[in-house]
Design an enzyme around this catalytic site. Sequence first.
Site, PDB file in Angstrom:
ATOM      1  N   ASN A 108     -97.255 -51.692  42.382  1.00 11.27           N
ATOM      2  CA  ASN A 108     -97.918 -50.866  43.399  1.00 11.27           C
ATOM      3  C   ASN A 108     -96.976 -49.795  43.943  1.00 11.27           C
ATOM      4  OD1 ASN A 108     -99.797 -50.018  45.229  1.00 11.27           O
ATOM      5  ND2 ASN A 108    -100.019 -51.989  46.269  1.00 11.27           N
ATOM      6  N   HIS A 142    -109.634 -63.032  51.921  1.00 13.43           N
ATOM      7  CA  HIS A 142    -109.002 -62.397  53.086  1.00 13.43           C
ATOM      8  C   HIS A 142    -110.012 -62.138  54.197  1.00 13.43           C
ATOM      9  CE1 HIS A 142    -105.767 -60.393  50.315  1.00 13.43           C
ATOM     10  NE2 HIS A 142    -105.777 -61.705  50.223  1.00 13.43           N
ATOM     11  N   TYR A 191    -102.177 -56.545  59.181  1.00 13.07           N
ATOM     12  CA  TYR A 191    -100.823 -57.057  59.365  1.00 13.07           C
ATOM     13  C   TYR A 191    -100.288 -56.631  60.724  1.00 13.07           C
ATOM     14  CZ  TYR A 191    -101.137 -57.892  54.421  1.00 13.07           C
ATOM     15  OH  TYR A 191    -101.538 -58.318  53.196  1.00 13.07           O
ATOM     16  N   ASP A 245    -100.671 -64.469  56.713  1.00 11.01           N
ATOM     17  CA  ASP A 245     -99.593 -63.707  56.077  1.00 11.01           C
ATOM     18  C   ASP A 245     -98.812 -62.920  57.124  1.00 11.01           C
ATOM     19  OD1 ASP A 245     -97.959 -62.284  54.409  1.00 11.01           O
ATOM     20  OD2 ASP A 245     -99.569 -61.271  53.310  1.00 11.01           O
ATOM     21  N   HIS A 282     -96.239 -61.094  56.300  1.00 12.05           N
ATOM     22  CA  HIS A 282     -95.870 -59.875  55.574  1.00 12.05           C
ATOM     23  C   HIS A 282     -94.420 -59.474  55.826  1.00 12.05           C
ATOM     24  CE1 HIS A 282     -97.046 -55.936  53.630  1.00 12.05           C
ATOM     25  NE2 HIS A 282     -97.602 -56.854  52.884  1.00 12.05           N
ATOM     26  N   GLU A 329     -97.436 -67.488  55.264  1.00 14.43           N
ATOM     27  CA  GLU A 329     -96.958 -66.733  54.094  1.00 14.43           C
ATOM     28  C   GLU A 329     -95.946 -65.669  54.479  1.00 14.43           C
ATOM     29  OE1 GLU A 329    -100.232 -65.012  51.927  1.00 14.43           O
ATOM     30  OE2 GLU A 329     -98.990 -63.339  51.256  1.00 14.43           O
ATOM     31  N   ARG A 366     -95.222 -67.817  45.368  1.00 10.34           N
ATOM     32  CA  ARG A 366     -96.275 -66.818  45.173  1.00 10.34           C
ATOM     33  C   ARG A 366     -96.054 -65.904  43.964  1.00 10.34           C
ATOM     34  NH1 ARG A 366    -100.023 -65.703  48.043  1.00 10.34           N
ATOM     35  NH2 ARG A 366     -99.777 -63.439  48.234  1.00 10.34           N
ATOM     36  N   GLU A 424    -104.597 -66.508  45.147  1.00 13.97           N
ATOM     37  CA  GLU A 424    -105.186 -65.427  45.953  1.00 13.97           C
ATOM     38  C   GLU A 424    -106.199 -64.678  45.084  1.00 13.97           C
ATOM     39  OE1 GLU A 424    -102.326 -62.522  47.187  1.00 13.97           O
ATOM     40  OE2 GLU A 424    -103.577 -61.789  48.838  1.00 13.97           O
TER      41      GLU A 424
HETATM   42 MG    MG Z   1     -97.970 -61.579  51.438  1.00 19.33          MG
END
Ligand code: MG
Length: 395
Positions: A37, A121, A152, A203, A205, A229, A276, A332
């Site tokens: 990404n 999500h 987030y 998450d 993040h 996470e 993950r 996920e």
């Molecule tokens: Mg994550």
Amino acid sequence: MKISNIKVIVTCPGRNFTVVKVETDEGIYGVGEGTLNGSELAVATALKHASELLIGLDPHRIEDIWHLMYHHAYWRRGPIQMAAISAIDMALWDIKGKVAKLPVYQLLGGKAREGCLVYGHASGGTHEQVVDSVRGFQHRGYKVIRVQHGGYGGPGAARTLPPHRPGIPGFKIFEPVPYLLDTPRMFAHLRAELGDEVELCHDVHEQLTPQQAADLARNLQDFRLFFLEDPVRPDHKDSFKLVREASTTPLAMGELFVSRWDCLPLFVNQWIDYIRIKPQHVGGITEAKKIFTLAEPYQVKSASHGARDIGPIGQAASIHVNLTIPNFGVQEWSDFGQQEKEVFGDGCFYHDGYAFPQEKPGLGIDINEAAAARFPYRKAYMPLVRREDGTMHVY
Ligand code: MG
């Protein structure tokens, strides 16, 4: 059989994907994905460079080609190099499956379960909206659901600064204190409204310091998370000792890891419960399977990253591996849109809380090159975060 040609395709049917098509002199080909990404073209360049080395080789020699790819660069690992290896490795497994006339999961030992438990999500701008979002997922059969208040950072990330020039992303603002105060309150509300049984994860993040993450994990302990996470940045593995010892909240980490060497300290110390990693970034199916095997004796389960930047081919590779490993935890899950289906066809599918591969030889996914050409690469950048005073948020 010999590798006769390698096509590198970057396409954007909604978002950018970096894909290879490895062709052989016998007409069979395989597809693989190395999307990274924000750096899709860098992986494409690495793939084009390495492809010259692979023409004329036997595509069945997957382990040998993996090491050729790994060592030819001399400066090993790094996300771009590992994503390039991932794409080639997946394509070789796809070829092997097509030759054997078996789905790839059969070549990896066969099914250890019927389908892969997945999580979706849920999010919302208020705690009530998060509850409604969770109920929507439950209605669709999801057994595990990730919950985020406002994406987030929750109320700690309520604003976005405009970019310093047009065409690039602005900076999100994140403040840890509002986030640390809000997240346990969100979980208290969710448990009061939804009960104790639904499996919920969250998450972070990588936005917190180790002390802040330990504080959050402790404050969430009574809400029985499925996992917390990415509590801290991926660079400092030793930080997990502090987070781990603060509570019994299960921990998940590793979507930014690109090799077994990132994972090992967390495994051998039993500092995490879920890893993950996924085939798309650690060196393909070959290395993902090995990393999950490394995790097994330390009672670490898989929770493979599967956001939208893990495209349909990367998703298929992940599902095939996760079907076969004894220490599978959860996957996920992302649904793809109509344009992505035009390019990649029907890949893995969701049913009642679980994901399944296509029962076809190989990975059970393809790329339509003409359709891919209709959706050319579009420049895109990852979002960045600053603090209220303008400081770059280094987390
Ligand atoms: Mg994550």
